[in-house]
Scaffold this motif. Sequence first.
Motif, PDB file in Angstrom:
ATOM      1  N   SER A  29       0.829  -1.203   0.000  1.00 55.62           N
ATOM      2  CA  SER A  29       0.000   0.000   0.000  1.00 55.62           C
ATOM      3  C   SER A  29       0.874   1.269   0.000  1.00 55.62           C
ATOM      4  N   LYS A  80       1.872   1.660  -3.641  1.00 55.23           N
ATOM      5  CA  LYS A  80       0.823   2.105  -4.569  1.00 55.23           C
ATOM      6  C   LYS A  80       0.343   3.505  -4.250  1.00 55.23           C
ATOM      7  N   LYS A  81       0.041   3.755  -2.938  1.00 56.99           N
ATOM      8  CA  LYS A  81      -0.596   5.019  -2.588  1.00 56.99           C
ATOM      9  C   LYS A  81       0.398   6.168  -2.521  1.00 56.99           C
ATOM     10  N   ASN A 122       3.579   5.997  -3.799  1.00 56.09           N
ATOM     11  CA  ASN A 122       4.595   5.859  -4.832  1.00 56.09           C
ATOM     12  C   ASN A 122       5.994   5.680  -4.236  1.00 56.09           C
TER      13      ASN A 122
END
Lengths: 286, 286
Positions: free
Chosen positions: B189, B192-193, B195
């Motif tokens: 996470s 993804k969130k 970067n």
Amino acid sequence: MVNRSEIIIEAKDLAYQYTGEEEASSPALSGVNISVHRGEYIALIGPNGSGKTTLLKLFNALLVPTNGEVRVEGISTFDEENILSIRRHCGMIFQNPDNQLVATTVEEDIAFGLENLTLPSAEIQKRVGQVSSVLGLQDLLQQAPHMLSGGEKQRVAIAGVLAMQPGCILMDEPTAMLDPAGRNDVLQTVQHLNSEQGLAVVHVTHFPEEAVMADRVVVLEDGRLVAQGSPKEILGNTSLLHGLGLQSTAAVELASLLRQDGFDLPEGIITNRELVNSICSLEQTD
Amino acid sequence: MFIGTDRLTHTYMPGTPYAKKALDNVSFEIKQGGFALVIGRSGSGKSTLIQHLNGLLKPTSGRVFFDGHDLGQKGNELLKIRRKIGLVFQMPEELFFSETIFDEIAFAPRNLGLEETEVQTRVIEALEEVGMEAEQFIDRHPFQLSAGQKRMVALAAVLSLRPEVLILDEPTAGLDHSGQKILFKLLASLNKKKNMTFIICTHHLDQVAALADQVLVLQEGRLVMDGFPQKIFGRRSQLIKMGLSPPVTAEIMADLAERGLDVRSDIFNLEDARAEINRLRRHRVK
């Protein structure tokens, strides 16, 4: 020959509470009854904090029980005068071999425990020679332990314990720090000692693949012994394992997914080979 | 180039009889937001490499880049850059030294000379990032935590520096299955969130392989493979020859393929393996 009905370690109604905790926390172990037989290979599994390491330390008299009793070769771990003899019967291998290698050469490291027993030097040399040949360390005897690979270091640690001629070896995640080749190296060594020399093994592990080789798998949860059985019984019981937040081998997990999809796979698959054979025979019969 | 090396060579104890080339002409690049695995046997140069990526070692020759800077440069600039690259060692909780979780996590931000209110903001933010409620935990002693929670606090201690890159050495060693799952979910996470770029050294690929978009393979100090996970793990026999283990699902699929079933073997998680075996059956029924 090894008499497998003989008991090496016997724990009765075992409880242990760590002191120094401000809050009244639950005990690390409670109500545990377990025996380790001569030549038996036990895999000890359970979530973090379930009491696995505490149990090993109680077997080795690094801790003494708050309640109940542990006997190693008939000697109670409360018997302080015989603590060294207990540790000789029942040696410990830790997760990180760097924490238990003490000497400047492999040879001296293997001999360290023997020298503390004040054995004659001819006997020490004989035993170092024996264990280094069993463990394939002959060519490394003059090397410095810190120059070895992880797997080699762990084998030196095992050699140091084995030189004491124990009946049982206790291992706390012995492969956690090792690369795959080092891991195979250590696992094969331990299997060999168990099957060829009748050494009893208690092996704490987070890797279900390592529990496959055991005679008996023992499961701890919150300080209690919640299940035990053959690897097929325990590793095959995904609902038990998943309930504890654990996972079984990839073969068991994949077989259970495929059964949900209607694949008619037999029960009792725990290794890759068993899974591959079963899938191939389905393909052939259809 | 975001982070990487250009013809990086590192020799330990140069000019002595013990001189050892730990890295030999290594060049690679990891993109911002990438998720790279570094694999290789013990002694292949993984630890040396990650210490270079954090500026802890100076190249014998060649260069290390981060975000347009050369980490080989001297001076204050380097310190500022290094803060953006967090490094989490093996078993990081063994380095805990503070009386409270707050102080443990506050150590690095305080070292930056931040105001105490800013330090507090960072600590709370970092704890919440790892899924631990700040109010419940900040005053507790780090030793009162479970193994999984300790690992999370160690991670929070690095996140409090707000790094852009996180390098982790064997992040799941000693964690049980659910602890591993929680940790990887968190890393995925952050990747993804936020970067955040990840570089992970590990021997245990089964859970992390599916998150990665790049795999680097080191052998005796040389970078011998660099590419997508499918490509690298597909070169199974080469990896095994190097003493490495491909993910176990890839092993199962390769065994099936060897037995003549028409399945892909570049598969490294259970769900994909399940889908592939089902595809085979559907194909056959048609």
